[in-house]
Design an enzyme around this catalytic site. Structure first.
Site, PDB file in Angstrom:
ATOM      1  N   GLU A 240     -76.628 100.472  87.636  1.00 21.84           N
ATOM      2  CA  GLU A 240     -76.696 100.663  86.262  1.00 21.84           C
ATOM      3  C   GLU A 240     -76.610 102.616  86.874  1.00 21.84           C
ATOM      4  O   GLU A 240     -77.527 102.932  87.133  1.00 21.84           O
ATOM      5  CB  GLU A 240     -77.011 100.542  84.936  1.00 21.84           C
ATOM      6  CG  GLU A 240     -76.586  98.849  85.588  1.00 21.84           C
ATOM      7  CD  GLU A 240     -76.564  98.805  83.555  1.00 21.84           C
ATOM      8  OE1 GLU A 240     -75.133  98.470  82.940  1.00 21.84           O
ATOM      9  OE2 GLU A 240     -77.547  97.736  83.639  1.00 21.84           O
TER      10      GLU A 240
ATOM     11  N   GLU B 237     -78.585  93.013  85.557  1.00 24.13           N
ATOM     12  CA  GLU B 237     -80.245  93.533  84.931  1.00 24.13           C
ATOM     13  C   GLU B 237     -81.346  92.364  84.671  1.00 24.13           C
ATOM     14  O   GLU B 237     -80.825  92.572  83.135  1.00 24.13           O
ATOM     15  CB  GLU B 237     -79.652  94.973  84.467  1.00 24.13           C
ATOM     16  CG  GLU B 237     -79.034  96.208  85.515  1.00 24.13           C
ATOM     17  CD  GLU B 237     -80.142  96.258  86.688  1.00 24.13           C
ATOM     18  OE1 GLU B 237     -81.325  96.321  86.907  1.00 24.13           O
ATOM     19  OE2 GLU B 237     -79.657  96.824  88.069  1.00 24.13           O
TER      20      GLU B 237
ATOM     21  N   CYS C 297     -87.866  95.608  79.428  1.00 20.93           N
ATOM     22  CA  CYS C 297     -87.501  94.820  80.749  1.00 20.93           C
ATOM     23  C   CYS C 297     -88.758  95.474  82.424  1.00 20.93           C
ATOM     24  O   CYS C 297     -88.804  94.770  83.243  1.00 20.93           O
ATOM     25  CB  CYS C 297     -86.619  95.173  81.406  1.00 20.93           C
ATOM     26  SG  CYS C 297     -85.593  96.184  81.716  1.00 20.93           S
TER      27      CYS C 297
ATOM     28  N   ASN D  88     -83.011  94.381  72.920  1.00 21.12           N
ATOM     29  CA  ASN D  88     -84.291  95.201  72.609  1.00 21.12           C
ATOM     30  C   ASN D  88     -83.996  96.710  72.909  1.00 21.12           C
ATOM     31  O   ASN D  88     -84.925  97.568  72.867  1.00 21.12           O
ATOM     32  CB  ASN D  88     -85.811  94.764  73.796  1.00 21.12           C
ATOM     33  CG  ASN D  88     -85.014  95.149  75.404  1.00 21.12           C
ATOM     34  OD1 ASN D  88     -83.220  95.289  75.769  1.00 21.12           O
ATOM     35  ND2 ASN D  88     -85.429  95.557  76.825  1.00 21.12           N
TER      36      ASN D  88
HETATM   37  P1  NAD Z   1     -80.926  86.681  76.641  1.00 18.61           P
HETATM   38  O1  NAD Z   1     -80.582  86.720  78.465  1.00 18.61           O
HETATM   39  O2  NAD Z   1     -81.779  85.659  76.156  1.00 18.61           O
HETATM   40  O3  NAD Z   1     -79.545  87.263  75.637  1.00 18.61           O
HETATM   41  C1  NAD Z   1     -78.987  88.513  76.783  1.00 18.61           C
HETATM   42  C2  NAD Z   1     -77.390  88.386  75.810  1.00 18.61           C
HETATM   43  O4  NAD Z   1     -76.374  87.253  76.973  1.00 18.61           O
HETATM   44  C3  NAD Z   1     -77.229  88.217  74.260  1.00 18.61           C
HETATM   45  O5  NAD Z   1     -75.914  88.824  73.931  1.00 18.61           O
HETATM   46  C4  NAD Z   1     -76.456  86.222  74.420  1.00 18.61           C
HETATM   47  O6  NAD Z   1     -76.331  85.742  73.327  1.00 18.61           O
HETATM   48  C5  NAD Z   1     -75.931  86.413  75.697  1.00 18.61           C
HETATM   49  N1  NAD Z   1     -76.060  84.676  75.986  1.00 18.61           N
HETATM   50  C6  NAD Z   1     -76.623  83.954  76.211  1.00 18.61           C
HETATM   51  N2  NAD Z   1     -76.133  83.136  76.550  1.00 18.61           N
HETATM   52  C7  NAD Z   1     -74.890  83.560  77.170  1.00 18.61           C
HETATM   53  C8  NAD Z   1     -74.579  82.462  77.976  1.00 18.61           C
HETATM   54  N3  NAD Z   1     -74.613  81.663  78.655  1.00 18.61           N
HETATM   55  N4  NAD Z   1     -72.721  83.510  78.733  1.00 18.61           N
HETATM   56  C9  NAD Z   1     -72.994  84.499  78.775  1.00 18.61           C
HETATM   57  N5  NAD Z   1     -73.472  85.499  77.464  1.00 18.61           N
HETATM   58  C10 NAD Z   1     -74.884  84.442  77.029  1.00 18.61           C
HETATM   59  O7  NAD Z   1     -81.785  88.170  76.762  1.00 18.61           O
HETATM   60  P2  NAD Z   1     -82.681  88.873  75.331  1.00 18.61           P
HETATM   61  O8  NAD Z   1     -83.870  87.604  74.661  1.00 18.61           O
HETATM   62  O9  NAD Z   1     -81.656  88.902  74.159  1.00 18.61           O
HETATM   63  O10 NAD Z   1     -83.643  89.864  75.900  1.00 18.61           O
HETATM   64  C11 NAD Z   1     -84.057  89.704  76.505  1.00 18.61           C
HETATM   65  C12 NAD Z   1     -84.369  89.778  78.667  1.00 18.61           C
HETATM   66  O11 NAD Z   1     -83.897  91.374  78.710  1.00 18.61           O
HETATM   67  C13 NAD Z   1     -85.037  89.830  78.935  1.00 18.61           C
HETATM   68  O12 NAD Z   1     -85.705  88.888  80.360  1.00 18.61           O
HETATM   69  C14 NAD Z   1     -84.925  91.034  79.848  1.00 18.61           C
HETATM   70  O13 NAD Z   1     -86.240  91.912  80.837  1.00 18.61           O
HETATM   71  C15 NAD Z   1     -84.229  91.738  80.053  1.00 18.61           C
HETATM   72  N6  NAD Z   1     -83.915  93.284  79.867  1.00 18.61           N
HETATM   73  C16 NAD Z   1     -82.707  93.802  81.699  1.00 18.61           C
HETATM   74  C17 NAD Z   1     -83.292  94.675  81.207  1.00 18.61           C
HETATM   75  C18 NAD Z   1     -82.577  95.668  82.490  1.00 18.61           C
HETATM   76  O14 NAD Z   1     -82.403  96.668  82.565  1.00 18.61           O
HETATM   77  N7  NAD Z   1     -83.265  94.804  83.794  1.00 18.61           N
HETATM   78  C19 NAD Z   1     -82.986  95.900  80.318  1.00 18.61           C
HETATM   79  C20 NAD Z   1     -83.148  95.443  78.943  1.00 18.61           C
HETATM   80  C21 NAD Z   1     -83.820  93.982  79.139  1.00 18.61           C
END
Ligand code: NAD
Length: 479
Positions: free
Chosen positions: A459, A247, A281, A150
């Site tokens: 962070e 995060e 997020c 995102n």
């Molecule tokens: P996601 O958890 O599906 O994927 C995030 C990353 O993790 C991707 O690069 C994905 O390929 C990787 N991944 C998936 N499975 C994995 C595993 N088993 N081991 C290691 N890596 C793995 O999230 P998304 O759909 O890409 O993003 C949306 C989420 O991110 C939402 O929940 C949002 O709230 C969160 N987010 C949080 C923040 C913050 O700073 N708190 C900022 C932006 C997004």
């Protein structure tokens, strides 16, 4: 012939692996480019290379590290229009938002160029005669950075820049949905004068993420993404001496008090809930509104939602682009159905839209007459779906806001500084806003959450050093 975008391992572009097309969510007939997904073997090569390169990078001195980061930052800022256009094309946020993100990514590198020079240790008052005690901040080692789709430039920048600034080497695994931004960033870093192996990029999905987080030579993992994946990563590294920073998601509340300025409240809710299609997020998904202003607020917000122009992210004047993927679109549609089945009243939007080009278009949804026990108010939707919860006063508003598994961001709209002070004291979220949207933090400020939203040190900002350095304590005598 089309250019194939490979992965960066030990200073070389590696072309082997599965080649996947990168599709524009505003126009599914537009293929942005072809990107190689790394295999597990490349993850191993990348971690080994990072492990070999790290100590030399740490010893090279903060001056070199600052220069490298400064060059990366300058190029990102100079090319922010072009990079923002590509980001908007592959992720679907508007051109304005995407170009601001590219700019911010550059500012983050420049900020951490300064931080590289400002890193200090400490000298303690001697307890024993002739025995000096020093506290040093040293690099953690090889850091695995895993990011969501995102903020395809912003989040990688706020992890990569501090990791490199403080002498760590990096293996970066971007989200598979947005390889173009990641590739462009890696290409800029590659040309910055950084030694081979210090920065590596492996594009891929969960298999690549698992190979990285379970690699025995990894010293630290910083992950941004969903709670579900964050908890898997925590299990993968547990007991292995790997530093961990997570995060994760949010279910963020915006409190609107009776004394609020209506225009400020409506604009903060509109921005916080719906910009970037709610795929932030820190998006406000629960609008907790006191009864005196409730009806006027709902009417004002509904009118503004209906005035939004939704269309191709690259078109001028568009307020909202498409959702980033088919999954994201289906998920928002699903939660609109859940809200309706729970008895919430859908006042605006909530359906798929057709546009001139085929894409993942969706009209932002507003629910009213909801309560905090409903699934739409408890689970992260990560889409443009917001619910209004009516409350009597600040006490009830705070109780509802805090009744959540998450604690990422929260905001209040009020003209009374005492009410804002109560909110700042009582709200259980890591990032608070007053008379501003819950999303949209300044690049030099820390980022952190409470409860299931975060784990480990914050962070960004000067606080980033707490994760990307390890403390060493030295007692020494020279007699
Ligand atoms: P996601 O958890 O599906 O994927 C995030 C990353 O993790 C991707 O690069 C994905 O390929 C990787 N991944 C998936 N499975 C994995 C595993 N088993 N081991 C290691 N890596 C793995 O999230 P998304 O759909 O890409 O993003 C949306 C989420 O991110 C939402 O929940 C949002 O709230 C969160 N987010 C949080 C923040 C913050 O700073 N708190 C900022 C932006 C997004």
């Amino acid at each position: 012939m089309n250019k194939i975008h490979g992965n960066l391992v030990n200073g070389e572009w590696i072309q082997s692996g599965d080649i996947r097309p990168n599709i524009n969510p505003s126009d599914l007939s537009d293929v942005i480019g072809e990107y190689v997904h790394a295999g597990v073997a490349q993850v191993d090569q990348a971690v080994q290379a990072a492990s070999v390169a790290q100590s030399k990078w740490a010893r090279a001195g903060a001056g070199l590290r600052a220069d490298v980061l400064e060059r990366i930052g300058i190029e990102l800022i100079q090319r922010s229009e072009e990079l923002g256009r590509m980001l908007a094309r592959e992720e679907g946020k508007t051109l304005k938002e995407a170009q601001a993100e590219a700019q911010r990514a550059g500012q983050l590198f420049k900020f951490f160029a300064g931080e590289a020079l400002r890193l200090t240790g400490e000298s303690l008052a001697p307890l024993r005669e002739g025995v000096d005690v020093e506290v040093l901040r040293t690099p953690v080692g090889v850091v695995g950075l895993i990011t969501p789709w995102n903020f395809p430039l912003g989040i990688p920048a706020w992890k990569i820049a501090p990791a490199l600034a403080f002498g760590n080497s990096v293996v970066f695994k971007p989200a598979e949905l947005v390889p173009a931004s990641a590739w462009a960033l890696a290409e800029i870093i590659h040309r910055s004068g950084i030694p081979a192996g210090v920065f590596n990029m492996v594009v891929g999905g969960p298999d690549v993420g698992v190979a990285l987080t379970t690699h025995p030579r990894l010293n630290a993992v910083s992950f941004t993404g969903s709670v579900h994946v964050g908890e898997k990563i925590a299990q993968a590294v547990m007991g292995r001496g790997v530093s961990l920073q997570l995060e994760l998601g949010g279910k963020n509340a915006l409190l609107v008090m009776d004394d609020a300025r209506l225009d400020v409240a409506v604009e903060a809710a509109l921005n916080g809930s719906f910009m970037s299609c709610g795929q932030r997020c820190t998006a406000s998904s629960r609008l907790i509104v006191s009864s005196g202003i409730h009806d006027a607020f709902v009417e004002g917000l509904t009118n503004r939602i209906r005035s939004l122009k939704i269309g191709n992210a690259l078109e001028a004047g568009v307020d909202l682009g498409p959702m980033a993927s088919e999954f994201q679109l289906a998920n928002s549609v699903k939660y609109v159905e859940i809200g309706q089945s729970e008895g919430a009243e859908l006042l605006a939007g909530g359906s798929r839209l057709e546009r001139a080009t085929r894409g993942y278009y969706f009209s932002p949804a507003l629910f009213v007459e909801t309560n905090n026990a409903m699934r739409i108010n408890r689970e992260e939707i990560f889409g443009p779906v917001a619910s209004v919860i009516r409350v009597a006063d600040l006490d009830e508003a705070l109780a509802v806001a805090n009744d959540s598994d998450f604690g990422l961001s929260a905001g209040i709209i009020t003209t009374n500084p005492h009410t804002a002070a109560e909110f700042k004291r009582g709200c259980e979220a890591g990032m608070l806003s007053v008379n501003l949207p819950t999303a949209g933090m300044d690049f030099h400020a820390p980022m952190t959450g409470r409860k299931r939203s975060s784990f480990g040190p914050p962070e960004k900002g000067t606080y980033a050093r707490d994760f990307y350095t390890a403390i060493k304590v030295v007692h020494q005598q020279w007699t």
